[in-house]
Design an enzyme around this catalytic site. Structure first.
Site, short mmCIF file in Angstrom:
data_model
loop_
_atom_site.label_atom_id
_atom_site.label_comp_id
_atom_site.label_asym_id
_atom_site.label_seq_id
_atom_site.Cartn_x
_atom_site.Cartn_y
_atom_site.Cartn_z
N TYR A 53 11.76 -5.67 0.17
CA TYR A 53 10.94 -5.41 -1.60
C TYR A 53 11.17 -6.92 -2.33
O TYR A 53 10.35 -6.97 -3.41
CB TYR A 53 11.28 -3.98 -2.44
CG TYR A 53 11.54 -3.00 -1.85
CD1 TYR A 53 9.99 -3.27 -0.72
CD2 TYR A 53 12.16 -2.04 -2.73
CE1 TYR A 53 10.18 -1.46 -0.15
CE2 TYR A 53 12.25 -0.72 -1.80
CZ TYR A 53 11.14 -0.49 -0.89
OH TYR A 53 10.98 0.56 -0.17
N HIS A 115 13.26 1.02 8.50
CA HIS A 115 12.36 0.47 7.03
C HIS A 115 11.30 1.13 8.11
O HIS A 115 10.79 2.50 7.23
CB HIS A 115 11.89 -0.96 6.36
CG HIS A 115 11.15 -0.60 5.81
ND1 HIS A 115 11.21 -1.46 4.33
CD2 HIS A 115 10.59 0.42 4.50
CE1 HIS A 115 11.12 -1.23 3.23
NE2 HIS A 115 10.28 0.57 3.83
#
Ligand code: NDP
Length: 300
Positions: A53, A115
């Site tokens: 992010y 992730h």
């Protein structure tokens, strides 16, 4: 069901994780710092970020300020981050994780996730997570976006079982088979995009349920998550919505309404996720470590 903002889920290693937290995908560093401060001020005790992010530094800054402003200690907030696809592999996960801790201004995270299951690498990445866990730099370790066959791969070789599988989960995307598998193996399901990234909020059935309880559709969905026993992490950059998303403890959905929402499942994954097809890389994304730039605000 007496749920409160302090309700936690006990993970398979005994660590308690708040059932409601806030996610910060698609927020830049300054925005993430601000949203984290609002969330903690209004009682949230869990934050979900990821190296991908590009806002771990903002989260670290917001967290440090929020702890000081609210007279809290680091242990009062449950912090999750994730291993970047480009860092996967045993040694590169260990090496790059130190930078994540630095950006987050902490010496440990509460939950560390793989992730995405980068094929050919996720087994080595899991061994690195076990090392990080044993060193006390992550209180719990888990995965994200793992289907059943990849979960089986991990379970076959793991000395430490994943505590969590963070998956896309909302009324139109419920991944029943994966949830059932996770339940059977005591891997807790955590919902990403619980509001479908916003796209589920216009659903007519949910609107009618919201009218009935005098709540917003977002609140109905998040309450449904709680009653399903799922961990949920809605994202917002608006203080009023951050408050609204946590104002879900003064009503209870009837069993019939829970069933009605369960019935909305139609396998409607978000496009990006569909494009990923459980392998390779998300569209438009390169997993070359060299391409990562810590100053980038976000990817996707
Ligand atoms: P959400 O399902 O949380 O929805 C967020 C969207 O809904 C934003 O557009 C937000 O707008 C809007 N919104 C939030 N609250 C309300 C409200 N009360 N009323 C109306 N609109 C609202 O989407 P995310 O995709 O962000 O998922 C949540 C978190 O899950 C992420 O932030 C991230 O931490 C995690 N995640 C993990 C993934 C993974 O692969 N592991 C993938 C995707 C997400 P606004 O901000 O303008 O208020």
């Amino acid at each position: 069901m007496s749920l409160t903002m302090n309700s936690t889920i006990t993970l398979n290693n005994g660590v308690k994780m708040p059932q409601l937290g806030m996610g910060v995908w698609q927020i830049n560093n300054a925005g993430a710092a601000q949203s984290v401060q609002w969330a903690i001020k209004h009682g949230y005790r869990a934050i979900d970020t990821a190296k991908q992010y590009g806002n771990e530094a903002g989260v670290g800054e917001g967290l440090a300020k929020a702890l000081a402003d609210n007279n809290l200690r680091r242990k009062d907030v449950f912090l999750t981050t994730k291993i970047f696809n480009g860092d996967q592999g045993y040694q590169s996960t260990l090496d790059n994780f130190e930078g994540q801790l630095n950006r987050l201004q902490t010496d440990y995270v509460d939950l560390l996730l793989i992730h995405w299951p980068v094929d050919g690498k996720y087994m080595d990445t899991w061994r690195a997570l076990e090392t990080i866990y044993r060193e006390g730099k992550a209180r719990a370790i888990g995965v994200s976006n793992f289907n059943i066959s990849r979960l089986k791969d991990i379970l076959k070789m793991a000395s430490i079982k994943p505590a969590v599988n963070q998956m896309e989960f909302n009324p139109v995307c419920q991944e029943g088979d994966i949830k059932q598998f996770c339940d059977r193996h005591n891997i807790h399901l955590e919902a990403w995009s619980p509001l479908g990234g916003g796209r589920v909020l216009q659903n007519k059935v949910l609107e009618s349920i919201a009218d009935k309880y005098d709540k917003s559709v977002a609140q109905i969905i998040l309450r449904w998550d709680l009653q399903r026993g799922v961990i949920t992490i809605p994202k917002s950059v608006h203080e009023d919505r951050i408050v609204q998303n946590s104002d879900i403890y003064d009503f209870e959905l009837s069993e019939d309404d829970v069933k009605l929402i369960n019935g909305l499942d139609n396998d409607d994954r978000s496009l990006w996720y569909g494009g990923f097809k459980w392998s390779g890389n998300p569209e438009g994304y390169t997993d070359s470590v060299a391409s990562w730039d810590d100053d980038k605000e976000f990817i996707h």
